[in-house]
Design an enzyme around this catalytic site. Sequence first.
Site, PDB file in Angstrom:
ATOM      1  N   LEU A 108      -3.022  30.348  22.018  1.00  3.80           N
ATOM      2  CA  LEU A 108      -3.348  31.299  23.087  1.00  3.80           C
ATOM      3  C   LEU A 108      -3.255  32.760  22.659  1.00  3.80           C
ATOM      4  CD1 LEU A 108      -1.561  29.516  26.075  1.00  3.80           C
ATOM      5  CD2 LEU A 108      -3.906  29.252  25.302  1.00  3.80           C
ATOM      6  N   ASN A 109      -2.575  33.056  21.560  1.00  8.70           N
ATOM      7  CA  ASN A 109      -2.460  34.457  21.140  1.00  8.70           C
ATOM      8  C   ASN A 109      -3.753  34.979  20.536  1.00  8.70           C
ATOM      9  OD1 ASN A 109      -2.408  33.143  18.603  1.00  8.70           O
ATOM     10  ND2 ASN A 109      -1.358  34.902  17.727  1.00  8.70           N
TER      11      ASN A 109
ATOM     12  N   ALA B  62     -14.300  18.946   6.399  1.00 10.52           N
ATOM     13  CA  ALA B  62     -15.377  19.118   7.372  1.00 10.52           C
ATOM     14  C   ALA B  62     -16.402  20.135   6.867  1.00 10.52           C
ATOM     15  CB  ALA B  62     -14.800  19.569   8.710  1.00 10.52           C
TER      16      ALA B  62
ATOM     17  N   CYS C 112       8.573  14.356 -10.148  1.00  9.53           N
ATOM     18  CA  CYS C 112       9.938  14.553 -10.643  1.00  9.53           C
ATOM     19  C   CYS C 112      10.498  15.903 -10.215  1.00  9.53           C
ATOM     20  CB  CYS C 112      10.002  14.377 -12.154  1.00  9.53           C
ATOM     21  SG  CYS C 112       8.943  15.521 -13.010  1.00  9.53           S
TER      22      CYS C 112
END
Lengths: 320, 641
Positions: B52-53, B116, B168
Amino acid sequence: MDGEELTEQETQLYDRQIRVWGADAQRRLSKAHILVCGMKGAVAEFCKNIVLAGIGSLTLVDNRLVTEEALSANFLIPPDESVFGGKTVAELCCDSLKDFNPMVRVSAIKGEPSSFDEEFLKTFDVIVVSCCSLAEKKSVNEKCRKLPKRVSFYTVDCRDSCGEIFVDLQDYKYAKKKLEDTVECQLSYPSFEEAISVPWKVHPRKVSKLFYALRVIERFEEAEGRNPGETSVSDLPGVLKLKKEICESQSLNEAHIPNALLERLVTNPTEFPPVCAIIGGILGQEVIKAVSGKGDPLKNFFYFDTVDGKGIIEDISNRS
Amino acid sequence: MASQQQLSAIKGAKVLMVGAGGIGCELLKTLALSGFQDIHIIDMDTIEVSNLNRQFLFRKSHVGLSKAKVARDAVLRFRPHVSITSYHANVKNQEFNVDFFKQFSVVLNGLDNLDARRHVNRLCLAADVPLVESGTTGFLGQVTVHVKGKTECYECQPKPAPKTYPVCTITSTPSKFVHCIVWAKDLLFTKLFGDKNQENDLNVRSSDPASSSDHAEDIFQLNKDETIEHYGRRVFDHVFGYNIEVALSNEDTWKNRNKPRPIYSRDILPEEPTKQNGNADKNCATDDQSLISAMTSLGIKNPQEIWSLMENSRIFIEAIKLFFTKREKDVGNLAFDKDDQLAVEFVTAAANIRAESFGIPMHSLFESKGIAGNIVHAIATTNAIIAGLIVIEAIKVLQNDANNYRMTYCLEHPSRKMLLMPVEPFEPNKSCYVCSETPLSLEINTHRAKLRDFVEKIVTAKLGMNFPLIMHGAALLYEVGDDLDEDMVANYTANLEKVLSELPSPVVSGTILSVEDLQQELSCSINIKHRDEFNEEKEPDGMVLSGWQQTPLEKDDCSKTLGNGESTSKTLPSAPDADKYDDSDMVASGRKRKLDEAVNISGEANSSKKPEVLDDDDDDLVMLDDGDDRNPAINKKKRLQ
C-alpha cells in the site's frame, strides 16, 4: 536515532521504503509539513508520491473550479459533475489524497501565492509552487528566505512534453554515505531570482536549451500579462522577437534556443501525462531527500524532454 | 501534450500489461491519462499490506483481493470510458498462448521475476509483438525496448544467476550473516517444521560420519514423554552446541579461520522456565495465524532492534513451543514464508545465535526478514518515473519510430549530469538461442547422465521451458502435456530413468537433439558432445551447456549449492547481499553490465558492444567526467538499421 519509535502499523505499511531510506528518515518524513500551490498534473503526481511515503501533513492551494483542462492530466479529480460541482480543484484533490493514506493529514485552503505571509509560510518545511507567474515565484521564494527557519522551496512546471524543476534549499546540510562511513556535506543554493539573473555568458558549457527557452516564455507571459501557460501558436512571432532581444543582451548565440523548441512550448502549453509522472516522481524523491537529510539533493534545476529522453541536472549559480 | 499523430496511434492501440504491482499501478494510470483506450492487464497476485505504500490504486480494504481487478476498478473511477480487461491469472497459463499475444499492438512488462520475464519475451517473439520491459530497485530502474529483428531480445544477454552458496559454507563455515540466514531457513527450519523426508545437510560432516547421521535421526523428533520446552532445549544444544563441537574436532577446517564457539542453552537461559508458558497461552487464544508471535508472548516490540543472545535464545525456544502447540497441523509441511511472522521470528533467532557462535554481527528481525525473504526495496517515485518512460517508449513503438527507441536508466547518482540516461538499444545477439536459430552445444557424460538429469538441469533450469518436447531426429524421447495417452506417459517416464546412450534412440557424441516448447513456440537444437569427467567444483551439474552462459557461482571448496530464495524460478536474478545492497540488488537483466560499461568507460577496454550514450544532437562528442573524451570508439554511433 531521534524521536519516538515508529508504530507497528507504520513499520508494516512502510516496510519496503524503510529498507531504502531507513527508520530514521521515515520518522522525519512523518513530521514534515508541506504546502503546494497549483494542482496540475505534475503536482498531482508529486502529492500522490509524498502522501504514500507518509509525510506528516499536506496543504493544497488551488482556487480554480474544475474545467476540462484541469481534468486532463489530473487523476485526483473524478470526472463527474455531481461530485465536483461547486468545489475548488484543491478541495477535490484533497478528498482523493486523504483516501491514499489515512495516516497523512491532507487539507485544502483558499488563497493566492501572492497573499501568503510569513506567519503562514513558517508553518511549513517544504513549499512547492506550480503554474505561478514569474513575479509570484520570486516573491514566495524571497519570503521563504526571510523566515526564521529554513524552508525548502521548489517550483515545477510541465509544458508540451517537457518539464522543469527548480530547487532552493538555501544553506543545506545533509548526510551522505561514503563506503562504510556517513559524511556531512553542505550546499549553498541561490534563490530563484539570483539563479535566473546569473549572466548567461558565465553559464557552464552546454546548459539545457530548455532552461533558456523557458526563461524566454516566462518573460513573454509576464510582459503580456498572461497567466502561466496561456499561450498559443499566434504568440510565436512575439516570442521569437523577445528571444532575439534577450540573446543579444546576454550575448548568447541564438542557436542555443531553437525556434522549433519555442514553437512546441508556445503552441502546446498543456501537460503530457508521462512527463508529469516523471517530473512528479523526481520532485517527490527530492523532497523526501530534503526532509530526511539523506542523500545528494539536486542543485538546482532539473530538465526532462521526451524528444531526447534525458533527465538532466543543471547547476546555475553565481560562482564568483 | 501528444501530437495528433501520436494521439491517433494511442487511440488505435490495444495494449497488454503484464503485472499490476508497483510499476503496474503507475503504468495503468499513466496509460489511461495518456489516452489509451483498450488495455488488458494480467496479474496472478493478491493485495498485501506492504504494497500500500506505493501501489496507490489499492486500499487497506482491498487486502486479499486480485490486483488486476482492483486496479482496473480504481482507474475506471477517474477514466470511466477506457476499456480495461483484467485477468487474475498467471501469465504462464496456457490460455495466454501465441494467438492471445498476437491481438496486441505492444506488450508492457511490470514483472518482478526472471522466469515470467523470459516467458513473456518468448511469446512476444513468437507472436512478433514488440515488448517494453522494465524493472526497479530502490532509486534505480530501467526501461528497455525489444522488437524482433530490430533490437536485442530480453534474453540476448545472459542474466545473472540467483545467488547461491556452497553447501559447506552454509553447514560448516559461515562468514556472513546471509549464510546464517540460509542455514536457519533452508536447513534448520525445514528440518524441524518442514517435510521430514527431504534430504538435509543440517548435521556437519564429522570425522565419524556414521555416528552423527544415526544420532541425528532421533534428535529432531519430539519424544512422547518430553515437554516441548525440553525438546526445544535439546534441539538448541544439538545444533548450537554439539554440532559446533563436532565441527571443531575437524581441525583442518580452522587453520585459516576463526573457530566458532559452542553455545548451550543452560549457559544462556535459566534452567526452569517460569511464567512464559502461561503468558503465551493467554496471548494466543486465537486462530489467526498472524497473531501467533513469540515476540508478542515475550513482550518484545521493536522489530528494528537487535536482540541480545538471551533474547534470541528465548525467542528460539518460544517459537518452537508455539509451532508445536498453536500450529501443530502446520508442523511437518511448512515452507518458509516471509509473511509468516512466527517463521521469521524463528529464523531470525536461529540465524543470530549461529552468527554469535561464529563471531558474525547479529541483525534485527526487520533486516533478517529482508534477507530471508529476498525483499526487494521499492519506492513509489521510481515506479512512477519508470511507468512514464514505458509509456513514452510504447508510443514510439506504436508509431514504428525505430530510430528513436531508447533503453533508459534511472540512476541514484547523476552520471554526466544525467539522472535519466537514455542509451541506444543493442542489435539482436546473433548467437542468442532464443531469438536466433543458433544451436547450443552440451558436453555431458552420455553413459552416466540420465534423460531426467538433462530435462531438469538443462531444459527446465537453463532453457526455462514449461512444456518441453525432446526429439532425436524423428524419434520422440520426451514430452510434457495435458493430452498425452497413458502409453506415451509410461514410455516417457521409463525414458527419464535411462542414461542417454541407452535410450531407444541412443544419444551419443555427435547427436543433435531438438528441444521445443509448444507454448512458447521456441525450439532449439543442441549438439551433444560426450565427455567422461567433470570438475565437481566448477561444473557442479556434471554437464556444460555452451552458446549461452550464466554468471558463475561463488567459488568455494565444495560442489553443491544452496540458494537464498523461495525457489530459483520465483526469485529475482540476484538476492540481496547484506554487504552491498545497491550493487547486488539490480533488477531484471544485464543492467549492471550495461551500466558499468556506460558509466565507467575506460581507455583500452572497449568492446564493440559499448552502449551509446546519447548526447545533444548538435554535438556527438560524449564528455566523460574523468576527462577521457578522446576515444573515438565511444563516439562512434551504432545506429539501428
